[in-house]
Motif scaffolding. Structure first.
Motif, PDB file in Angstrom:
ATOM      1  N   SER A   1      66.047  21.563  36.618  1.00  0.00           N
ATOM      2  CA  SER A   1      64.654  20.956  37.357  1.00  0.00           C
ATOM      3  C   SER A   1      64.441  19.948  36.124  1.00  0.00           C
ATOM      4  CB  SER A   1      63.696  22.086  37.718  1.00  0.00           C
ATOM      5  OG  SER A   1      62.997  22.175  36.230  1.00  0.00           O
ATOM      6  N   ARG A   2      64.258  19.206  35.554  1.00  0.00           N
ATOM      7  CA  ARG A   2      63.786  18.920  33.932  1.00  0.00           C
ATOM      8  C   ARG A   2      64.403  17.026  34.503  1.00  0.00           C
ATOM      9  NH1 ARG A   2      64.392  22.605  28.549  1.00  0.00           N
ATOM     10  NH2 ARG A   2      63.521  24.562  29.811  1.00  0.00           N
ATOM     11  N   PRO A   3      62.645  15.982  34.065  1.00  0.00           N
ATOM     12  CA  PRO A   3      64.249  15.698  35.037  1.00  0.00           C
ATOM     13  C   PRO A   3      64.364  14.244  33.691  1.00  0.00           C
ATOM     14  CG  PRO A   3      61.973  15.286  33.333  1.00  0.00           C
ATOM     15  CD  PRO A   3      61.683  16.606  34.048  1.00  0.00           C
ATOM     16  N   GLN A   4      65.583  14.151  33.700  1.00  0.00           N
ATOM     17  CA  GLN A   4      67.051  13.316  32.852  1.00  0.00           C
ATOM     18  C   GLN A   4      66.993  11.823  33.076  1.00  0.00           C
ATOM     19  OE1 GLN A   4      68.422  15.220  30.093  1.00  0.00           O
ATOM     20  NE2 GLN A   4      67.541  17.218  30.985  1.00  0.00           N
ATOM     21  N   GLY A   5      67.063  11.328  34.248  1.00  0.00           N
ATOM     22  CA  GLY A   5      66.253   9.936  34.305  1.00  0.00           C
ATOM     23  C   GLY A   5      66.388   9.155  33.357  1.00  0.00           C
ATOM     24  N   ALA A   6      65.356   9.107  32.443  1.00  0.00           N
ATOM     25  CA  ALA A   6      65.245   7.879  31.330  1.00  0.00           C
ATOM     26  C   ALA A   6      66.211   7.758  30.124  1.00  0.00           C
ATOM     27  CB  ALA A   6      63.955   7.837  30.856  1.00  0.00           C
ATOM     28  N   LEU A   7      66.736   8.997  30.095  1.00  0.00           N
ATOM     29  CA  LEU A   7      68.009   9.126  29.066  1.00  0.00           C
ATOM     30  C   LEU A   7      68.923   8.711  29.091  1.00  0.00           C
ATOM     31  CD1 LEU A   7      68.769  10.179  26.787  1.00  0.00           C
ATOM     32  CD2 LEU A   7      69.630  12.774  27.175  1.00  0.00           C
ATOM     33  N   LEU A   8      69.700   9.081  30.767  1.00  0.00           N
ATOM     34  CA  LEU A   8      70.591   8.274  31.766  1.00  0.00           C
ATOM     35  C   LEU A   8      70.385   7.267  31.652  1.00  0.00           C
ATOM     36  CD1 LEU A   8      71.274  11.897  34.826  1.00  0.00           C
ATOM     37  CD2 LEU A   8      72.595  10.899  31.957  1.00  0.00           C
ATOM     38  N   ASP A   9      69.496   6.372  31.621  1.00  0.00           N
ATOM     39  CA  ASP A   9      69.465   4.636  32.134  1.00  0.00           C
ATOM     40  C   ASP A   9      68.975   4.516  30.955  1.00  0.00           C
ATOM     41  OD1 ASP A   9      68.853   5.241  34.592  1.00  0.00           O
ATOM     42  OD2 ASP A   9      66.506   4.944  34.282  1.00  0.00           O
ATOM     43  N   ALA A  10      69.223   4.998  29.514  1.00  0.00           N
ATOM     44  CA  ALA A  10      69.242   4.157  28.493  1.00  0.00           C
ATOM     45  C   ALA A  10      70.601   4.048  27.908  1.00  0.00           C
ATOM     46  CB  ALA A  10      67.998   4.729  27.709  1.00  0.00           C
ATOM     47  N   ILE A  11      71.383   5.413  28.036  1.00  0.00           N
ATOM     48  CA  ILE A  11      72.906   5.224  28.281  1.00  0.00           C
ATOM     49  C   ILE A  11      73.970   4.294  28.756  1.00  0.00           C
ATOM     50  CG2 ILE A  11      74.850   7.231  28.331  1.00  0.00           C
ATOM     51  CD1 ILE A  11      72.990   9.485  26.983  1.00  0.00           C
ATOM     52  N   GLU A  12      73.506   4.495  30.225  1.00  0.00           N
ATOM     53  CA  GLU A  12      73.544   3.678  30.464  1.00  0.00           C
ATOM     54  C   GLU A  12      73.665   2.523  30.010  1.00  0.00           C
ATOM     55  OE1 GLU A  12      74.297   2.660  35.379  1.00  0.00           O
ATOM     56  OE2 GLU A  12      73.320   3.622  35.314  1.00  0.00           O
TER      57      GLU A  12
END
Length: 131
Positions: A118-129
């Motif tokens: 349930s924890r947000p991962q969007g910012a990390l995934l955006d940075a990696i992309e």
């Protein structure tokens, strides 16, 4: 800011107090390398999740006694895991091994317990992309 990162060699010893945070990072750093000994680790359910991830990426972990962990690493070239990597309830494991997944060419699936999922991962995934 533009930054260029080149190949380098790092060697030496560092003594740090037992810490879950340091243990996660030491295990994964040894995994990225061709291996190392992590001395005086703080072994917990969370750091065991990081050990499982290193193994899933092609490294190996040998805990001969409580004072050290021998890590054989994947030398900067993680394999595609054969199965889902279970990060349990370790947010640190999830975030650190997400970056490792980005180094290999195929799909890596990370999971965890209900709380971790349930924890947000969007910012990390955006940075990696973006990288």
């Amino acid at each position: 800011m533009d930054i260029t990162i080149g190949n380098s060699t790092v060697a030496g010893l560092a003594q740090a107090p037992p810490s879950k945070s340091y243990t996660h990072r030491a295990i994964l750093a040894a995994g990225y390398a061709d291996g190392a000994t992590v001395r005086d680790p703080l072994v917990s359910a969370d750091t065991k999740a990081t050990m499982r991830a290193v193994t899933a990426y092609g490294g190996s972990i040998d805990r001969r006694d409580e004072s050290a962990i021998e890590v054989t690493g994947f030398d900067g070239r993680p394999e595609t895991p054969d199965t889902v990597i279970d990060c349990a309830n370790s947010g640190t494991t999830m975030r650190l091994v997400t970056a490792t997944a980005a180094l290999q060419d195929h799909l890596t699936v990370l999971t965890g317990d209900d709380s971790l999922r349930s924890r947000p991962q969007g910012a990390l995934l955006d940075a990696i992309e973006q990288l």
